[in-house]
Write a protein that holds these residues in place. Structure first.
Motif, PDB file in Angstrom:
ATOM      1  N   GLU A 158       0.736  -1.212  -0.016  1.00 45.69           N
ATOM      2  CA  GLU A 158       0.126   0.141   0.005  1.00 45.69           C
ATOM      3  C   GLU A 158       0.749   1.242   0.209  1.00 45.69           C
ATOM      4  O   GLU A 158       0.454   2.248  -0.286  1.00 45.69           O
ATOM      5  CB  GLU A 158      -1.128  -0.038   1.307  1.00 45.69           C
ATOM      6  N   TYR A 159       2.057   1.092   0.472  1.00 49.98           N
ATOM      7  CA  TYR A 159       2.900   2.241   0.730  1.00 49.98           C
ATOM      8  C   TYR A 159       3.100   3.254  -0.665  1.00 49.98           C
ATOM      9  O   TYR A 159       2.606   4.514  -0.634  1.00 49.98           O
ATOM     10  CB  TYR A 159       4.201   1.899   1.050  1.00 49.98           C
ATOM     11  N   PRO A 160       3.465   2.603  -1.672  1.00 50.20           N
ATOM     12  CA  PRO A 160       3.678   3.731  -3.076  1.00 50.20           C
ATOM     13  C   PRO A 160       2.244   4.027  -3.407  1.00 50.20           C
ATOM     14  O   PRO A 160       2.091   5.063  -4.096  1.00 50.20           O
ATOM     15  CB  PRO A 160       4.383   2.737  -4.052  1.00 50.20           C
ATOM     16  N   TYR A 161       1.358   3.265  -3.167  1.00 47.13           N
ATOM     17  CA  TYR A 161      -0.128   3.686  -3.925  1.00 47.13           C
ATOM     18  C   TYR A 161      -0.510   4.797  -3.053  1.00 47.13           C
ATOM     19  O   TYR A 161      -1.166   5.708  -3.459  1.00 47.13           O
ATOM     20  CB  TYR A 161      -1.003   2.436  -3.656  1.00 47.13           C
ATOM     21  N   LEU A 162      -0.529   4.861  -1.581  1.00 48.99           N
ATOM     22  CA  LEU A 162      -0.848   5.992  -0.938  1.00 48.99           C
ATOM     23  C   LEU A 162      -0.095   7.078  -1.012  1.00 48.99           C
ATOM     24  O   LEU A 162      -0.827   8.264  -1.143  1.00 48.99           O
ATOM     25  CB  LEU A 162      -0.753   5.434   0.883  1.00 48.99           C
ATOM     26  N   ALA A 183      -1.423   8.567  -4.236  1.00 48.85           N
ATOM     27  CA  ALA A 183      -2.733   9.330  -4.493  1.00 48.85           C
ATOM     28  C   ALA A 183      -2.863  10.452  -3.281  1.00 48.85           C
ATOM     29  O   ALA A 183      -3.569  11.165  -3.609  1.00 48.85           O
ATOM     30  CB  ALA A 183      -3.627   7.919  -3.795  1.00 48.85           C
ATOM     31  N   PHE A 184      -2.324  10.245  -2.164  1.00 52.80           N
ATOM     32  CA  PHE A 184      -2.436  11.135  -1.185  1.00 52.80           C
ATOM     33  C   PHE A 184      -1.275  11.974  -0.720  1.00 52.80           C
ATOM     34  O   PHE A 184      -1.467  12.997   0.039  1.00 52.80           O
ATOM     35  CB  PHE A 184      -3.150  10.558   0.072  1.00 52.80           C
ATOM     36  N   GLY A 185      -0.133  11.398  -1.136  1.00 51.41           N
ATOM     37  CA  GLY A 185       0.993  12.357  -0.772  1.00 51.41           C
ATOM     38  C   GLY A 185       1.813  11.557   0.498  1.00 51.41           C
ATOM     39  O   GLY A 185       1.406  10.368   0.818  1.00 51.41           O
ATOM     40  N   PRO A 186       2.960  12.095   0.924  1.00 50.26           N
ATOM     41  CA  PRO A 186       3.636  11.412   1.994  1.00 50.26           C
ATOM     42  C   PRO A 186       3.109  11.169   3.136  1.00 50.26           C
ATOM     43  O   PRO A 186       3.500  10.231   3.921  1.00 50.26           O
ATOM     44  CB  PRO A 186       4.895  12.628   2.116  1.00 50.26           C
ATOM     45  N   ILE A 187       2.357  11.898   3.792  1.00 52.69           N
ATOM     46  CA  ILE A 187       1.937  11.828   5.318  1.00 52.69           C
ATOM     47  C   ILE A 187       1.070  10.582   5.353  1.00 52.69           C
ATOM     48  O   ILE A 187       1.257   9.801   6.206  1.00 52.69           O
ATOM     49  CB  ILE A 187       0.893  13.182   5.856  1.00 52.69           C
ATOM     50  N   PRO A 188       0.001  10.257   4.612  1.00 51.21           N
ATOM     51  CA  PRO A 188      -0.656   8.998   4.735  1.00 51.21           C
ATOM     52  C   PRO A 188       0.105   7.686   4.322  1.00 51.21           C
ATOM     53  O   PRO A 188      -0.035   6.733   5.169  1.00 51.21           O
ATOM     54  CB  PRO A 188      -1.911   9.100   3.631  1.00 51.21           C
ATOM     55  N   ALA A 189       1.098   7.980   3.430  1.00 43.86           N
ATOM     56  CA  ALA A 189       1.900   6.875   3.343  1.00 43.86           C
ATOM     57  C   ALA A 189       2.848   6.691   4.446  1.00 43.86           C
ATOM     58  O   ALA A 189       3.272   5.659   4.678  1.00 43.86           O
ATOM     59  CB  ALA A 189       2.831   6.982   1.889  1.00 43.86           C
ATOM     60  N   THR A 193       2.687   2.280  10.872  1.00 45.20           N
ATOM     61  CA  THR A 193       1.983   1.442  11.517  1.00 45.20           C
ATOM     62  C   THR A 193       2.145   0.015  11.183  1.00 45.20           C
ATOM     63  O   THR A 193       2.212  -1.015  12.062  1.00 45.20           O
ATOM     64  CB  THR A 193       0.375   1.811  11.201  1.00 45.20           C
ATOM     65  N   SER A 194       2.531  -0.269   9.973  1.00 49.73           N
ATOM     66  CA  SER A 194       2.792  -1.501   9.396  1.00 49.73           C
ATOM     67  C   SER A 194       4.073  -2.082  10.034  1.00 49.73           C
ATOM     68  O   SER A 194       4.037  -3.225  10.325  1.00 49.73           O
ATOM     69  CB  SER A 194       2.983  -1.398   7.842  1.00 49.73           C
ATOM     70  N   LEU A 195       5.070  -1.273  10.101  1.00 53.73           N
ATOM     71  CA  LEU A 195       6.546  -1.646  10.614  1.00 53.73           C
ATOM     72  C   LEU A 195       6.503  -1.906  12.122  1.00 53.73           C
ATOM     73  O   LEU A 195       7.354  -2.736  12.562  1.00 53.73           O
ATOM     74  CB  LEU A 195       7.552  -0.712  10.041  1.00 53.73           C
ATOM     75  N   ARG A 217      10.106  -5.951   2.508  1.00 53.21           N
ATOM     76  CA  ARG A 217      10.123  -5.212   1.397  1.00 53.21           C
ATOM     77  C   ARG A 217       9.323  -3.866   1.601  1.00 53.21           C
ATOM     78  O   ARG A 217       9.733  -2.786   1.016  1.00 53.21           O
ATOM     79  CB  ARG A 217       9.362  -5.824   0.063  1.00 53.21           C
ATOM     80  N   LEU A 218       8.372  -3.781   2.663  1.00 48.78           N
ATOM     81  CA  LEU A 218       7.944  -2.629   2.851  1.00 48.78           C
ATOM     82  C   LEU A 218       8.792  -1.778   3.702  1.00 48.78           C
ATOM     83  O   LEU A 218       9.001  -0.521   3.228  1.00 48.78           O
ATOM     84  CB  LEU A 218       6.775  -2.744   3.919  1.00 48.78           C
ATOM     85  N   ALA A 219       9.662  -2.499   4.695  1.00 49.34           N
ATOM     86  CA  ALA A 219      10.769  -1.627   5.372  1.00 49.34           C
ATOM     87  C   ALA A 219      11.662  -1.016   4.383  1.00 49.34           C
ATOM     88  O   ALA A 219      12.414   0.033   4.499  1.00 49.34           O
ATOM     89  CB  ALA A 219      11.224  -2.375   6.322  1.00 49.34           C
ATOM     90  N   TYR A 220      12.146  -1.805   3.389  1.00 52.05           N
ATOM     91  CA  TYR A 220      13.077  -1.537   2.120  1.00 52.05           C
ATOM     92  C   TYR A 220      12.402  -0.233   1.651  1.00 52.05           C
ATOM     93  O   TYR A 220      13.060   0.721   1.413  1.00 52.05           O
ATOM     94  CB  TYR A 220      13.395  -2.748   1.358  1.00 52.05           C
ATOM     95  N   VAL A 221      11.383  -0.210   1.182  1.00 48.70           N
ATOM     96  CA  VAL A 221      10.744   0.689   0.575  1.00 48.70           C
ATOM     97  C   VAL A 221      10.646   2.050   1.158  1.00 48.70           C
ATOM     98  O   VAL A 221      10.909   3.553   0.728  1.00 48.70           O
ATOM     99  CB  VAL A 221       9.266   0.624  -0.257  1.00 48.70           C
ATOM    100  N   ALA A 222      10.049   2.099   2.452  1.00 47.00           N
ATOM    101  CA  ALA A 222       9.988   3.010   3.408  1.00 47.00           C
ATOM    102  C   ALA A 222      11.493   3.715   3.879  1.00 47.00           C
ATOM    103  O   ALA A 222      11.520   5.161   3.764  1.00 47.00           O
ATOM    104  CB  ALA A 222       9.535   2.838   4.517  1.00 47.00           C
ATOM    105  N   GLY A 223      12.405   3.044   3.803  1.00 39.83           N
ATOM    106  CA  GLY A 223      13.753   3.515   3.959  1.00 39.83           C
ATOM    107  C   GLY A 223      14.368   4.211   2.809  1.00 39.83           C
ATOM    108  O   GLY A 223      14.864   5.234   2.834  1.00 39.83           O
ATOM    109  N   ARG A 224      13.889   3.770   1.605  1.00 41.29           N
ATOM    110  CA  ARG A 224      14.322   4.246  -0.001  1.00 41.29           C
ATOM    111  C   ARG A 224      13.686   5.515   0.072  1.00 41.29           C
ATOM    112  O   ARG A 224      14.211   6.513  -0.469  1.00 41.29           O
ATOM    113  CB  ARG A 224      13.961   3.342  -1.008  1.00 41.29           C
TER     114      ARG A 224
END
Length: 455
Positions: free
Chosen positions: A98-102, A105-111, A117-119, A294-301
């Motif tokens: 969901e991270y790149p989709y949010l 769609a909505f910008g950095p804060i929801p993402a 929350t996920s991590l 992979r979520l932690a990987y993308v959030a760090g990137r």
């Protein structure tokens, strides 16, 4: 690359920089094909719930027929939701669920709030739940007639979690082989207790590893279309087999439905059931670790978590820091936590972001018409899934309000404090703390940024 070489590079440049000379790719590799994609879905969805929780569904609906309808309806809902994620995954071909989709769609804060929350809650608690279930079924044959000691359950769950984390950190291929083996083992059994918990298990698994899928435009939708109906049929058939050998009363009185079923049908080989349940749970745990890292990987990137979480192992080409971080947080949940409390946190939080993500799909139909959509689902499908998400978030609050729901909301909102301090304003003192941490972890784990680096 030895430790001295990494130290010399780190002393002359920032940890996330790389020399101009390039010779080999240090990015996530496309190792996951169609078969492995289907196995990720099957292996991650089928955990321990289908073997022990049908009595909860039966207790709520009161009859066999409606019970089977509920299980089938969950599969249909999950398929509709997964089709929405298939459109998102082929429209925005980035890992991280969901991270790149949010973000789009909505910008950095929801993402950021999703990654926060996920991590810290959703993914580690899910990992912990599955490992605890594995430990309970693995220990049960050694303690006939009584419950295994808590310390044994915790130690077995921790050992399973650490093993799975190491496998995923060391090799994508090894993780895929483990997933394929346990997914196949699960399907031999077919010859979560409620919709709120079960349907999230169906949704959004391959979207976490889109960048590692071979030919994602083909394999992502095909894996979903094949994998989720396969799991749904498996769930319905398992329930039918339960009701064939047990009455409704017997099923409701059984402490573990699968074990009772094994005693009725397989005796004296009933020990096979705990063995296959262990296979099922360990496969689900491996799939969860594989995708969530992979979520932690993308959030760090993206700069929403420590930069080192986006680094790639030089030797293994895996997001090792992200996977290790994820496993460490999950261990924290195992030590003091219990399954029921973890489920409450997991299911409530996850439906908030599922609904928000599907809403993002609807919004982007109007705000991002320029994006190519290899798959385009009818608009009524995401609208229906979003409405169901709203109902599943509000229903427990209205019917049985509990403090864990308030704590979960407060925790999600508290992520804004960290976002303002560390992401938005980027206070210098915060960077002074994070840079040496990144440098030392880079040397310890032998990892580099996901870019081209010298051999």
């Amino acid at each position: 690359m030895d430790e001295e070489g990494i130290r010399k590079r780190s002393s002359n440049q920032e940890p996330d920089e790389t020399p101009i000379k390039k010779s080999k790719s240090m990015n996530l590799q496309k190792e996951v094909g169609l078969l492995s994609g289907i196995c990720v879905i099957v292996g991650t969805v089928i955990g321990s719930g289908i073997f022990v929780s049908p009595k909860s569904v039966l207790a709520n609906v009161g009859a066999v027929g409606p019970c089977l309808v509920i299980w089938a309806a969950c599969g249909v809902l999950a398929t509709l939701g997964a089709l929405c994620f298939a459109e998102l995954g082929t429209m925005i071909t980035k890992s991280g669920g969901e991270y790149p989709y949010l973000m789009e769609a909505f910008g950095p804060i929801p993402a950021y709030l999703f990654s926060w929350t996920s991590l810290i809650v959703i993914k580690p608690s899910s990992f912990a739940i599955i490992c605890l279930s594995f430990a309970e079924y693995t220990a049960a044959p050694f303690y006939p007639g009584c419950d295994p000691p808590t310390v044994v359950i915790k130690c077995l769950a921790t050992a399973a979690l650490v093993t799975i984390t190491l496998v995923n950190a060391l090799s994508v291929k090894w993780a895929s082989y483990v997933q394929n083996f346990f997914a196949a083992a699960k399907m031999e059994i077919q010859r979560t207790s409620t919709i709120r918990l079960m349907v999230p298990r169906f949704l959004n698994q391959l979207n976490y590893i889109t960048e590692e899928l071979k030919d994602p435009y083909r394999n992502l939708p095909l894996s979903i279309v094949i994998g989720i109906p396969l799991v749904t049929v498996c769930y319905v058939l398992i329930n039918i087999s339960y009701f064939t050998v047990m009455t409704s009363t017997e099923l409701l009185q059984s402490p573990a439905v699968a074990v009772t079923f094994g005693d009725r049908v397989l005796y004296p080989a009933s020990w096979i059931v705990p063995l296959f349940v262990a296979f099922s749970t360990i496969g689900a745990a491996n799939g969860t670790c594989f995708t969530a890292g992979r979520l932690a990987y993308v959030a760090g990137r993206e700069g929403h978590m420590l930069k080192v979480l986006s680094y790639i192992s030089i030797k293994r080409l895996t997001p090792a820091p992200a996977i290790i971080f994820y496993g460490a947080v999950a261990i924290i949940y195992i030590i003091p936590g219990d399954i029921n409390t973890l489920i409450n946190y997991f299911s409530f939080a996850v439906w908030i972001f599922y609904g928000l993500t599907v809403l993002g799909l609807i919004v982007m139909r109007f705000t991002r018409k320029d994006l190519e959509r290899p798959i385009r689902v009818p608009l009524i499908i995401p609208i229906l899934v979003m409405l169901v998400s709203i109902v599943l978030v509000l229903a427990p609050i209205i019917t049985a309000p509990e403090l864990p729901y308030l704590y979960c909301v407060l925790f999600i909102i508290s992520g804004l404090v960290f976002y303002v301090l560390f992401i938005h304003f980027k206070f210098s003192w915060a960077q002074k703390i994070s840079k040496p941490i990144t440098m030392h972890l880079q040397m310890l784990l032998e990892v580099v940024p996901p870019e081209d680096v010298p051999e």
